[in-house]
Motif scaffolding. Structure first.
Motif, PDB file in Angstrom:
ATOM      1  N   PRO A  95       0.814  -1.210   0.000  1.00 51.51           N
ATOM      2  CA  PRO A  95       0.000   0.000   0.000  1.00 51.51           C
ATOM      3  C   PRO A  95       0.850   1.263   0.000  1.00 51.51           C
ATOM      4  O   PRO A  95       2.014   1.242   0.430  1.00 51.51           O
ATOM      5  N   ASN A  96       0.287   2.342  -0.493  1.00 47.04           N
ATOM      6  CA  ASN A  96       0.930   3.632  -0.325  1.00 47.04           C
ATOM      7  C   ASN A  96       0.886   4.000   1.153  1.00 47.04           C
ATOM      8  O   ASN A  96      -0.040   3.629   1.876  1.00 47.04           O
ATOM      9  N   ALA A  97       1.891   4.719   1.594  1.00 45.08           N
ATOM     10  CA  ALA A  97       1.946   5.136   3.000  1.00 45.08           C
ATOM     11  C   ALA A  97       2.274   6.616   3.060  1.00 45.08           C
ATOM     12  O   ALA A  97       3.217   7.077   2.407  1.00 45.08           O
ATOM     13  N   SER A  98       1.505   7.346   3.824  1.00 42.43           N
ATOM     14  CA  SER A  98       1.786   8.766   4.012  1.00 42.43           C
ATOM     15  C   SER A  98       2.999   8.932   4.911  1.00 42.43           C
ATOM     16  O   SER A  98       3.383   8.015   5.647  1.00 42.43           O
ATOM     17  N   ASP A 247       9.490  -3.517   4.693  1.00 42.62           N
ATOM     18  CA  ASP A 247       9.828  -4.715   3.926  1.00 42.62           C
ATOM     19  C   ASP A 247       8.566  -5.561   3.794  1.00 42.62           C
ATOM     20  O   ASP A 247       7.811  -5.702   4.763  1.00 42.62           O
ATOM     21  N   TYR A 248       8.367  -6.159   2.609  1.00 37.78           N
ATOM     22  CA  TYR A 248       7.165  -6.965   2.375  1.00 37.78           C
ATOM     23  C   TYR A 248       7.530  -8.308   1.751  1.00 37.78           C
ATOM     24  O   TYR A 248       8.487  -8.407   0.972  1.00 37.78           O
ATOM     25  N   LYS A 249       6.715  -9.317   2.068  1.00 37.01           N
ATOM     26  CA  LYS A 249       6.783 -10.607   1.387  1.00 37.01           C
ATOM     27  C   LYS A 249       5.402 -10.894   0.818  1.00 37.01           C
ATOM     28  O   LYS A 249       4.439 -11.100   1.562  1.00 37.01           O
ATOM     29  N   ILE A 250       5.292 -10.889  -0.523  1.00 35.45           N
ATOM     30  CA  ILE A 250       4.008 -11.056  -1.191  1.00 35.45           C
ATOM     31  C   ILE A 250       4.181 -11.981  -2.394  1.00 35.45           C
ATOM     32  O   ILE A 250       5.026 -11.729  -3.260  1.00 35.45           O
ATOM     33  N   ASP A 251       3.397 -13.051  -2.425  1.00 37.60           N
ATOM     34  CA  ASP A 251       3.381 -13.971  -3.571  1.00 37.60           C
ATOM     35  C   ASP A 251       4.784 -14.463  -3.955  1.00 37.60           C
ATOM     36  O   ASP A 251       5.144 -14.486  -5.132  1.00 37.60           O
ATOM     37  N   GLY A 252       5.574 -14.831  -2.959  1.00 33.28           N
ATOM     38  CA  GLY A 252       6.894 -15.371  -3.241  1.00 33.28           C
ATOM     39  C   GLY A 252       7.948 -14.338  -3.574  1.00 33.28           C
ATOM     40  O   GLY A 252       9.087 -14.704  -3.917  1.00 33.28           O
ATOM     41  N   ASN A 253       7.628 -13.071  -3.480  1.00 32.55           N
ATOM     42  CA  ASN A 253       8.603 -11.999  -3.723  1.00 32.55           C
ATOM     43  C   ASN A 253       8.874 -11.256  -2.414  1.00 32.55           C
ATOM     44  O   ASN A 253       7.950 -11.006  -1.630  1.00 32.55           O
ATOM     45  N   ASN A 257      12.979  -2.456   1.870  1.00 29.35           N
ATOM     46  CA  ASN A 257      13.006  -0.992   1.936  1.00 29.35           C
ATOM     47  C   ASN A 257      12.267  -0.380   0.738  1.00 29.35           C
ATOM     48  O   ASN A 257      12.846   0.365  -0.057  1.00 29.35           O
ATOM     49  N   VAL A 258      10.985  -0.669   0.642  1.00 31.92           N
ATOM     50  CA  VAL A 258      10.208  -0.318  -0.547  1.00 31.92           C
ATOM     51  C   VAL A 258      10.131   1.184  -0.815  1.00 31.92           C
ATOM     52  O   VAL A 258       9.857   1.604  -1.947  1.00 31.92           O
ATOM     53  N   TYR A 301      19.839   4.365   3.388  1.00 31.85           N
ATOM     54  CA  TYR A 301      18.391   4.513   3.553  1.00 31.85           C
ATOM     55  C   TYR A 301      17.634   4.772   2.251  1.00 31.85           C
ATOM     56  O   TYR A 301      16.410   4.631   2.219  1.00 31.85           O
ATOM     57  N   SER A 302      18.333   5.126   1.197  1.00 32.89           N
ATOM     58  CA  SER A 302      17.663   5.399  -0.080  1.00 32.89           C
ATOM     59  C   SER A 302      17.656   4.199  -1.014  1.00 32.89           C
ATOM     60  O   SER A 302      17.144   4.291  -2.134  1.00 32.89           O
ATOM     61  N   ASP A 303      18.237   3.083  -0.598  1.00 32.44           N
ATOM     62  CA  ASP A 303      18.346   1.903  -1.460  1.00 32.44           C
ATOM     63  C   ASP A 303      17.185   0.942  -1.248  1.00 32.44           C
ATOM     64  O   ASP A 303      16.745   0.725  -0.113  1.00 32.44           O
ATOM     65  N   ARG A 304      16.712   0.350  -2.331  1.00 30.87           N
ATOM     66  CA  ARG A 304      15.705  -0.703  -2.242  1.00 30.87           C
ATOM     67  C   ARG A 304      16.122  -1.883  -3.114  1.00 30.87           C
ATOM     68  O   ARG A 304      16.953  -1.744  -4.017  1.00 30.87           O
ATOM     69  N   TYR A 305      15.530  -3.042  -2.841  1.00 28.21           N
ATOM     70  CA  TYR A 305      15.921  -4.256  -3.558  1.00 28.21           C
ATOM     71  C   TYR A 305      14.787  -5.261  -3.441  1.00 28.21           C
ATOM     72  O   TYR A 305      14.064  -5.288  -2.444  1.00 28.21           O
TER      73      TYR A 305
END
Length: 309
Positions: A95-98, A247-253, A257-258, A301-305
């Motif tokens: 989800p989007n987060a404010s 961090d999220y785990k969804i459908d095997g992904n 740090n989204v 803090y600006s990196d995502r993967y």
């Protein structure tokens, strides 16, 4: 005509600069409602968590759960409603987060850090003199807020925070979980707090001297561990306006740090000190586990993967 919130914010910042504090460079929403605490402003959604944090920190009694946590939770109707709504929105997608929402999650994480430092060692032979909370009461408190205990026996940096390492004699031995020190907590499909673990593995995959002592990023405090998050260097109140790492785990992904701007999967990087694979190690584990480089002044803090499992 200026809104009341804008007037309060302008006045607070004027007082802030008058006392020679660090300059404010975090973006603050102009229409946000703030609560003034001391010389600086805190978003009002964080106030209940801050009050609980201060109460825990100063508590000198013998039953932390009954005296503080249970009564606070019973009255935190708006907090529980917001957390349950946030969890429901993250069951099948990210989800989007404010910014205010990320601040609120960060405030709860600070309470969690404090409680982790007070978890009772059930294996200790002698009673401790410090204020403690049992694992069962810790779980009950967090579950009452809408979080769920997550269990994963197969090692994954998504689930497991490294506390101790048993170095395997086989250089390339895979990383395995030896012991659980505290449990992981999920809010929907988002990792809220990773499980504390003792791991074993070969030095090619995890180096004991590095993994146990390198700076743990995106973390405010842990017992006997050097930590750092983006609140460091700010005043005791303004540091609470820090965004929570999602961090999220969804459908095997797995998505690390989204909210980071630099997609390491595409080779996007602004770090001149680290190689791409070193940055990936840091964003996944939140610390180095094999990289023998200075680690106390980095800014990941600006990196995502993301990765598929």
């Amino acid at each position: 005509m200026m809104s009341l919130s804008a007037i309060l914010l302008k006045l607070t910042l004027k007082i802030f600069h008058r006392h020679n504090a660090a300059p404010v460079c975090k973006k603050l929403p102009s229409d946000a409602v703030f609560q003034t605490i001391g010389l600086q402003a805190m978003h009002i959604s964080q106030a209940p968590y801050r009050e609980l944090f201060d109460a825990i920190a100063s508590y000198q009694g013998t039953n932390l759960y009954a005296d503080l946590l249970h009564p606070w939770c019973a009255n935190a109707i708006a907090v529980k409603a917001w957390l349950n709504h946030f969890a429901a929105n993250s069951r099948s997608s990210i989800p989007n987060a404010s910014i205010e929402g990320l601040w609120q999650l960060y405030a709860l994480s600070r309470v969690n850090d404090l409680l982790l430092s007070r978890l009772r060692d059930e294996n200790a032979e002698n009673a401790s003199t410090k204020v403690e909370i049992s694992n069962s009461n810790y779980h009950e408190f967090m579950r009452s807020l809408g979080l769920e205990v997550a269990i994963s026996r197969e090692f994954s940096p998504f689930y497991h925070e490294i506390v101790e390492v048993m170095q395997d004699k086989q250089q390339h031995a895979e990383i395995t979980v030896v012991a659980i020190l505290w449990d992981a907590l999920m809010l929907g499909n988002m990792m809220f707090s990773r499980v504390g673990t003792c791991l074993a593995g070969g030095i090619a995959n995890i180096n004991k001297s590095i993994a146990e002592t390198s700076t743990l990023y995106w973390t405010y405090q842990r017992p006997n561990r050097r930590c750092q998050d983006s609140s460091y260097g700010w005043g005791s109140n303004s540091q609470w306006r820090t965004s929570f790492r999602r961090d999220y785990k969804i459908d095997g992904n797995i998505y690390y740090n989204v909210d980071g701007k630099n997609n390491l999967n595409l080779g996007q990087s602004q770090d001149e000190e680290l190689e791409l694979l070193e940055q990936i190690e840091l964003v996944k584990h939140r610390c180095f586990i094999t990289v023998a480089k200075p680690d106390d002044d980095l800014f990941p803090y600006s990196d995502r993967y993301y990765q598929t499992v």
